[in-house]
Design a protein around this motif. Structure first.
Motif, PDB file in Angstrom:
ATOM      1  N   GLY A  64       0.885  -1.040  -0.064  1.00 20.69           N
ATOM      2  CA  GLY A  64      -0.054   0.081  -0.122  1.00 20.69           C
ATOM      3  C   GLY A  64       0.957   1.225   0.026  1.00 20.69           C
ATOM      4  O   GLY A  64       2.100   1.188   0.134  1.00 20.69           O
ATOM      5  N   GLU A  65       0.065   2.418   0.020  1.00 23.50           N
ATOM      6  CA  GLU A  65       0.704   3.459  -0.057  1.00 23.50           C
ATOM      7  C   GLU A  65       1.494   4.114   1.353  1.00 23.50           C
ATOM      8  O   GLU A  65       1.109   3.663   2.338  1.00 23.50           O
ATOM      9  N   ILE A  66       2.640   4.866   0.870  1.00 23.75           N
ATOM     10  CA  ILE A  66       3.029   5.552   2.207  1.00 23.75           C
ATOM     11  C   ILE A  66       2.574   6.736   2.650  1.00 23.75           C
ATOM     12  O   ILE A  66       2.444   7.514   1.694  1.00 23.75           O
ATOM     13  N   ASP A  67       2.099   7.103   3.819  1.00 21.50           N
ATOM     14  CA  ASP A  67       1.375   8.116   3.995  1.00 21.50           C
ATOM     15  C   ASP A  67       2.363   9.199   4.404  1.00 21.50           C
ATOM     16  O   ASP A  67       3.691   8.995   4.450  1.00 21.50           O
ATOM     17  N   GLU A  68       1.938  10.378   4.604  1.00 21.32           N
ATOM     18  CA  GLU A  68       2.592  11.729   4.811  1.00 21.32           C
ATOM     19  C   GLU A  68       3.912  11.587   5.968  1.00 21.32           C
ATOM     20  O   GLU A  68       4.998  11.788   5.797  1.00 21.32           O
ATOM     21  N   ASP A  69       3.213  11.060   7.164  1.00 18.54           N
ATOM     22  CA  ASP A  69       4.141  10.808   8.161  1.00 18.54           C
ATOM     23  C   ASP A  69       5.324   9.705   8.075  1.00 18.54           C
ATOM     24  O   ASP A  69       6.556  10.181   8.296  1.00 18.54           O
ATOM     25  N   GLU A  70       5.020   8.749   7.346  1.00 21.89           N
ATOM     26  CA  GLU A  70       6.162   7.752   7.000  1.00 21.89           C
ATOM     27  C   GLU A  70       7.197   8.318   5.740  1.00 21.89           C
ATOM     28  O   GLU A  70       8.279   8.068   6.004  1.00 21.89           O
TER      29      GLU A  70
END
Length: 108
Positions: A64-70
Motif C-alpha cells: 500500500g501507499e506510504i502516508d505523509e508521516d512515513e
C-alpha cells in the motif's frame, strides 16, 4: 488467528525462512516478536526510523501507499540508507497478500 510466512534477511545477510506473521500485528511487531534487532524506539508511531527495512518489489507494491508521516521519516534518511523499497515496518499492516514477502532489515 491467521498467519502468513515471510522471509527475513538480517543485517549480517543471513536468510530466515518461514517467519510467521500473525494477522493482529504490524510487520514491526512481527519482527520484534521473532527476536529480530528492531528497536522500534517510537513504539510504532512513524516518528523514528529504527524499524526501517526493505521489502522485495512485489511486496512493496502490495503493502500500500506510504502516508505523509512515513514519507517524512523516510525522507530524513541518508541516500546510503534509503532504497526504492524502503518502508517503516511499523506502518506495514498484515495482509494475506504479503505471504512469501522478503524483508531485509535496514541499517541502524
Amino acid at each position: 488467528m491467521s498467519t502468513i510466512m515471510i522471509t527475513v534477511i538480517d543485517r549480517e545477510g543471513a536468510e530466515h525462512s518461514d517467519v510467521d506473521w500473525e494477522d493482529d500485528e504490524s510487520l514491526m511487531e512481527c519482527l520484534v516478536r521473532n527476536s529480530f534487532p528492531i528497536l522500534a524506539t517510537c513504539g510504532g508511531n512513524a516518528s523514528c526510523s529504527t524499524c526501517h527495512s526493505f521489502l522485495d518489489q512485489v511486496s512493496f507494491e502490495t503493502a500500500g501507499e506510504i502516508d505523509e508521516d512515513e514519507a517524512d521519516v523516510l525522507d530524513s534518511l541518508t541516500e546510503d540508507e534509503r532504497e526504492p523499497t524502503s518502508r517503516l515496518t511499523c506502518q506495514v499492516p498484515w495482509d494475506e497478500d504479503l505471504e512469501g514477502a522478503v524483508v531485509r532489515i535496514g541499517p541502524f
